[in-house]
Scaffold this motif. Structure first.
Motif, PDB file in Angstrom:
ATOM      1  N   ARG A  61       1.059  -1.211  -0.574  1.00  0.00           N
ATOM      2  CA  ARG A  61      -0.437   0.209   0.005  1.00  0.00           C
ATOM      3  C   ARG A  61       0.811   1.585   0.332  1.00  0.00           C
ATOM      4  N   LEU A  65       1.452   4.061  -2.745  1.00  0.00           N
ATOM      5  CA  LEU A  65       0.352   5.605  -2.489  1.00  0.00           C
ATOM      6  C   LEU A  65       1.743   6.471  -2.651  1.00  0.00           C
ATOM      7  N   GLN A  68       1.656   9.125  -5.834  1.00  0.00           N
ATOM      8  CA  GLN A  68      -0.500   9.066  -6.452  1.00  0.00           C
ATOM      9  C   GLN A  68       0.006  10.553  -5.959  1.00  0.00           C
ATOM     10  N   LEU A  70      -1.498  12.798  -2.663  1.00  0.00           N
ATOM     11  CA  LEU A  70      -2.949  12.765  -2.309  1.00  0.00           C
ATOM     12  C   LEU A  70      -2.471  13.556  -1.348  1.00  0.00           C
ATOM     13  N   THR A  80      -8.556   8.978  -7.013  1.00  0.00           N
ATOM     14  CA  THR A  80      -6.821   8.453  -6.607  1.00  0.00           C
ATOM     15  C   THR A  80      -7.049   8.937  -8.354  1.00  0.00           C
ATOM     16  N   GLY A 297       1.269  10.882  -0.153  1.00  0.00           N
ATOM     17  CA  GLY A 297       2.127  10.461  -1.439  1.00  0.00           C
ATOM     18  C   GLY A 297       3.492  11.028  -0.961  1.00  0.00           C
TER      19      GLY A 297
END
Length: 329
Positions: A61, A65, A68, A70, A80, A297
């Motif tokens: 995960r 991440l 990304q 985020l 996303t 991220g």
């Protein structure tokens, strides 16, 4: 002739196990069953499953991440947004990341050198003390080692408090009146001094007790022979103790490097990487960017780069270990 017959009977007669049981497959050369070959893997299965659930999945995960964008907007709207290697490019192009990395390496090196030097001295002292004094010192080391990290950090915060701390009071009583209300977490150097003192204090018991246990395995005849040759204390250490315990020094130093490098609660609880983020190390930097600034991220990418640095140091340690094993062969 009787002897030859007996030998022939012994060679032809099948071997039987205890109580008349047939011999095992391994004794007769028959192959092991599939169940026997799978037993070690079945025993490892629970540990492998726990590792995959509690370590492997969070790592996957975290990797996802890191690719990304985020922030708070994406988090609220459940979006996303993939940006490829954008996070890594931004971090590696940021001078602050390289300053924090250099600071982390220097901080780790200073702490590990102090821990190993003082730990070796205390371990050698334990080997020379009498039974009662050795027991007293060992109990004190175990108590220091057993204290929870946050509890020990809180004690150090009280001890170095600017208004009510014991250290400032003692220095004031000794004549350093300017230190009566000195703020130990007000500058980069003094904050690192407190953190280093805390980490070294927490790490010494592990090194000292392990070194003392390792010294008990050294034959006393080696020390007696060295002293008969006129060797002093330093010569005995360099010619007998250190060569014999070299694998211990390598393994312990490597463990301390990892422990200090990833130290988080001590630094964060003392001053949260302050003042002005001047005492941030890579773990604190990743947490501040990820959770503090809500750039999740970015924080994930920094954490992966931190793991990469640790893997590089691990590879260097394994190289030293393999080289030492080759030299011993």
């Amino acid at each position: 002739m009787a002897v030859q017959l007996d030998d022939a009977v012994d060679k032809r007669a099948p071997r039987i196990g205890k109580g008349g049981a047939p011999p095992s497959g391994r004794a007769t050369g028959t192959p092991r069953t599939r169940t026997g070959r799978a037993t070690p893997y079945l025993l490892l299965l629970p540990a492998l499953l726990a590792t995959a659930v509690f370590l492997g999945w969070p790592m996957v995960r975290n990797v996802l991440l890191s690719f990304q964008t985020l922030n708070m907007k994406e988090l609220i709207q459940h979006l996303t947004v993939w940006n490829g290697t954008g996070n890594f490019q931004e971090i590696l192009g940021n001078e602050e990341f390289w300053r924090v990395t250099l600071r982390t390496l220097v901080f780790t090196a200073v702490n590990v050198v102090l821990i190993m030097a003082l730990g070796v001295l205390i371990g050698l002292l334990l080997a020379r003390l009498g039974t009662k004094m050795r027991l007293t010192l060992s109990v004190a080391l175990v108590l220091a080692w057993a204290m929870p990290v946050i509890a020990a950090t809180t004690v150090f915060q009280w001890v170095f408090d600017s208004r009510y701390g014991v250290v400032n009071w003692v220095l004031d009583q000794l004549g350093w009146h300017a230190m009566a209300h000195y703020d130990w977490v007000g500058t980069q150097l003094s904050t690192f001094f407190v953190i280093t003192l805390l980490i070294v204090w927490q790490s010494l018991p592990f090194v000292a007790l392990n070194l003392y246990a390792a010294t008990t395995t050294i034959p006393k005849e080696l020390y007696e022979a060295a002293r008969m040759d006129g060797a002093g204390t330093w010569k005995v250490f360099t010619t007998v103790t250190f060569p014999f315990l070299k694998p211990f020094f390598l393994a312990t130093t490597f463990l301390e490097v990892i422990w200090v490098f990833k130290a988080f609660p001590q630094i964060f609880a003392i001053n949260k990487g302050g003042p002005d983020r001047l005492t941030e190390t890579l773990p604190i930097y990743a947490f501040t960017e990820g959770v503090g600034n809500l750039h999740f991220g970015m924080g994930a990418a920094i954490s992966l780069l931190t793991i990469a640095v640790l893997l590089a140091m691990t590879a260097y340690y394994l190289r030293l270990t393999l080289k030492q094993e080759e030299d011993e062969l």
